[in-house]
Design a protein around this motif. Sequence first.
Motif, PDB file in Angstrom:
ATOM      1  N   THR A 171       0.840  -1.211   0.000  1.00 12.55           N
ATOM      2  CA  THR A 171       0.000   0.000   0.000  1.00 12.55           C
ATOM      3  C   THR A 171       0.872   1.256   0.000  1.00 12.55           C
ATOM      4  O   THR A 171       0.613   2.219  -0.721  1.00 12.55           O
ATOM      5  N   ILE A 172       1.923   1.212   0.816  1.00  9.06           N
ATOM      6  CA  ILE A 172       2.832   2.360   0.938  1.00  9.06           C
ATOM      7  C   ILE A 172       3.584   2.574  -0.380  1.00  9.06           C
ATOM      8  O   ILE A 172       3.763   3.699  -0.845  1.00  9.06           O
ATOM      9  N   GLN A 173       4.042   1.476  -0.968  1.00 16.41           N
ATOM     10  CA  GLN A 173       4.793   1.592  -2.228  1.00 16.41           C
ATOM     11  C   GLN A 173       3.910   2.152  -3.343  1.00 16.41           C
ATOM     12  O   GLN A 173       4.335   3.019  -4.114  1.00 16.41           O
ATOM     13  N   VAL A 174       2.666   1.657  -3.407  1.00 17.74           N
ATOM     14  CA  VAL A 174       1.756   2.143  -4.454  1.00 17.74           C
ATOM     15  C   VAL A 174       1.377   3.605  -4.195  1.00 17.74           C
ATOM     16  O   VAL A 174       1.219   4.396  -5.120  1.00 17.74           O
ATOM     17  N   LEU A 175       1.299   3.966  -2.913  1.00 13.91           N
ATOM     18  CA  LEU A 175       1.030   5.370  -2.579  1.00 13.91           C
ATOM     19  C   LEU A 175       2.142   6.268  -3.145  1.00 13.91           C
ATOM     20  O   LEU A 175       1.868   7.320  -3.740  1.00 13.91           O
ATOM     21  N   ALA A 176       3.377   5.821  -2.968  1.00 18.27           N
ATOM     22  CA  ALA A 176       4.507   6.602  -3.489  1.00 18.27           C
ATOM     23  C   ALA A 176       4.454   6.685  -5.015  1.00 18.27           C
ATOM     24  O   ALA A 176       4.714   7.742  -5.601  1.00 18.27           O
ATOM     25  N   GLN A 177       4.086   5.562  -5.637  1.00 16.23           N
ATOM     26  CA  GLN A 177       3.960   5.542  -7.101  1.00 16.23           C
ATOM     27  C   GLN A 177       2.886   6.526  -7.565  1.00 16.23           C
ATOM     28  O   GLN A 177       3.075   7.265  -8.527  1.00 16.23           O
ATOM     29  N   SER A 178       1.751   6.531  -6.862  1.00 15.86           N
ATOM     30  CA  SER A 178       0.653   7.444  -7.211  1.00 15.86           C
ATOM     31  C   SER A 178       1.101   8.891  -7.038  1.00 15.86           C
ATOM     32  O   SER A 178       0.794   9.754  -7.867  1.00 15.86           O
ATOM     33  N   MET A 179       1.837   9.159  -5.953  1.00 15.26           N
ATOM     34  CA  MET A 179       2.332  10.530  -5.749  1.00 15.26           C
ATOM     35  C   MET A 179       3.232  10.936  -6.903  1.00 15.26           C
ATOM     36  O   MET A 179       3.120  12.034  -7.445  1.00 15.26           O
ATOM     37  N   ALA A 180       4.156  10.023  -7.277  1.00 13.46           N
ATOM     38  CA  ALA A 180       5.110  10.335  -8.355  1.00 13.46           C
ATOM     39  C   ALA A 180       4.358  10.626  -9.645  1.00 13.46           C
ATOM     40  O   ALA A 180       4.657  11.589 -10.361  1.00 13.46           O
TER      41      ALA A 180
END
Length: 208
Positions: A171-180
Amino acid sequence: MKVIAINGSPRANGNTRTALDFMGEVFAQEGIEFEVLHIGSKLAPCTGCFRCAKTHECTLPDDGLNEMYQKLTQADGVVFASPVYFSSITSGMRCFMDRMGCIDMNNGRQFRFKVGAPLAVARRAGAVNAIDELIHYINYAQMIIPGSLYWPLAFGNKPGEVAQDAEGVQTIQVLAQSMAYVMKAMEAGKAQIPVPELPRKSFTNFIR
Ligand SMILES: Cc1cc2nc3c(=O)[nH]c(=O)nc-3n(C[C@H](O)[C@H](O)[C@H](O)COP(=O)(O)O)c2cc1C
């Protein structure tokens, strides 16, 4: 392009930091600079003096808040990360958001249209409430809030345990991807779509 994360835990190297490091790995792959600011437990609470409306900085004794605010104004994205304390964010995070929010609403709203994400780390319960509290500030600041595959939370108690929460880590990794993605899309669109002018805010209190 840069993301700054606020680590709202008094423990510099606890689970919140571990969770943020997972985001940092994704940002590195995306070519985005990443810095974690550890607020610890050194920040004093807001006194509601509103002197910052005139000075555009907090006039309480210097505890690093103004420097952190200046840094954040230069970032493209901000992560507001907190462990859960009694179903809430930490008192340090509360102090940080109250004081920084007070300066910023009187200083041309420097966070408008930056990308902002909440992140909560808990042993067992209260993370959704903590996320809500973080979102209240991020949303008020007119930041753009990307999502993930689940609400942005992960579980762990002793430092490092959060790495064992596979769903939380994803979830955290995908959150970072979405932010990017949102940061890059907004950067690309900026030249064609100008940021709307900041209107003068109406204050209507419920007092006749
Ligand atoms: C004072 C205090 C209150 C806490 N309250 C909660 C709580 O309400 N719910 C919960 O799930 N965990 C609670 N915890 C556990 C922390 O959220 C958990 O240990 C978290 O991983 C700490 O993050 P950190 O290592 O980054 O400090 C509490 C911890 C402390 C010290």
